[in-house]
Structures are given as C-alpha cells and as structure tokens.
Design a protein around this motif. Sequence first.
Motif, PDB file in Angstrom:
ATOM      1  N   GLY A   1     -86.540  65.107  74.931  1.00  0.00           N
ATOM      2  CA  GLY A   1     -87.564  64.357  75.650  1.00  0.00           C
ATOM      3  C   GLY A   1     -88.538  63.671  74.717  1.00  0.00           C
ATOM      4  O   GLY A   1     -88.911  62.512  74.926  1.00  0.00           O
ATOM      5  N   LEU A   2     -88.952  64.384  73.662  1.00  0.00           N
ATOM      6  CA  LEU A   2     -89.883  63.787  72.708  1.00  0.00           C
ATOM      7  C   LEU A   2     -89.243  62.644  71.930  1.00  0.00           C
ATOM      8  O   LEU A   2     -89.885  61.625  71.669  1.00  0.00           O
ATOM      9  CB  LEU A   2     -90.409  64.859  71.757  1.00  0.00           C
ATOM     10  N   VAL A   3     -87.971  62.812  71.564  1.00  0.00           N
ATOM     11  CA  VAL A   3     -87.261  61.744  70.854  1.00  0.00           C
ATOM     12  C   VAL A   3     -87.157  60.507  71.748  1.00  0.00           C
ATOM     13  O   VAL A   3     -87.439  59.385  71.310  1.00  0.00           O
ATOM     14  CB  VAL A   3     -85.867  62.212  70.390  1.00  0.00           C
ATOM     15  N   LEU A   4     -86.756  60.701  72.992  1.00  0.00           N
ATOM     16  CA  LEU A   4     -86.632  59.560  73.905  1.00  0.00           C
ATOM     17  C   LEU A   4     -87.987  58.918  74.178  1.00  0.00           C
ATOM     18  O   LEU A   4     -88.109  57.692  74.221  1.00  0.00           O
ATOM     19  CB  LEU A   4     -85.991  60.003  75.219  1.00  0.00           C
ATOM     20  N   LEU A   5     -89.008  59.733  74.348  1.00  0.00           N
ATOM     21  CA  LEU A   5     -90.343  59.203  74.616  1.00  0.00           C
ATOM     22  C   LEU A   5     -90.884  58.421  73.428  1.00  0.00           C
ATOM     23  O   LEU A   5     -91.633  57.459  73.595  1.00  0.00           O
ATOM     24  CB  LEU A   5     -91.275  60.350  74.980  1.00  0.00           C
ATOM     25  N   SER A   6     -90.492  58.808  72.225  1.00  0.00           N
ATOM     26  CA  SER A   6     -90.960  58.089  71.041  1.00  0.00           C
ATOM     27  C   SER A   6     -90.431  56.654  70.996  1.00  0.00           C
ATOM     28  O   SER A   6     -91.009  55.804  70.319  1.00  0.00           O
ATOM     29  CB  SER A   6     -90.569  58.838  69.772  1.00  0.00           C
ATOM     30  N   LEU A   7     -89.338  56.389  71.721  1.00  0.00           N
ATOM     31  CA  LEU A   7     -88.792  55.033  71.748  1.00  0.00           C
ATOM     32  C   LEU A   7     -89.751  54.030  72.387  1.00  0.00           C
ATOM     33  O   LEU A   7     -89.623  52.831  72.179  1.00  0.00           O
ATOM     34  CB  LEU A   7     -87.457  55.008  72.492  1.00  0.00           C
ATOM     35  N   VAL A   8     -90.710  54.524  73.151  1.00  0.00           N
ATOM     36  CA  VAL A   8     -91.703  53.635  73.755  1.00  0.00           C
ATOM     37  C   VAL A   8     -92.641  53.102  72.680  1.00  0.00           C
ATOM     38  O   VAL A   8     -93.127  51.976  72.768  1.00  0.00           O
ATOM     39  CB  VAL A   8     -92.492  54.365  74.859  1.00  0.00           C
TER      40      VAL A   8
END
Length: 61
Positions: free
Chosen positions: A17-24
């Motif tokens: 989740g943190l990795v995906l959220l960092s894409l923002v």
Amino acid sequence: MEANVGKTDRLIRIAAGLVLLSLVFVGPQSWWGLIGLVPLATAFINFCPAYRLLGVNTLGK
C-alpha cells in the motif's frame, strides 16, 4: 466483520500500500497510486472482503 488477515499478510499489505501510494508523489505521479489505500485499509481493519468471498483466512486459529 470477523478478522481474516494474518500478521504476515498484514505487513505485506502495508508495504504494498505504501509503495503504491508513493506513486502519487514520486515516479510517474499518477492518481492510480491511490489504489494503495485499499491494501492499507484492509491491513488496518484486519478484514479483506475478497478473502471472505473466496473462503481464505490467513489469520489462523
């Protein structure tokens, strides 16, 4: 809602989740990174609706 997400599964969900959220914020800066909120939410509430539908329980006994 009965908990169905175990400790290891929970840690993996938080990391993903943190990795995906960092894409923002970094990288391609895409709004698709907000999909990372889903694994984070399921990790923090210890319940995954998809697991219930599939009959999966990583929590153990």
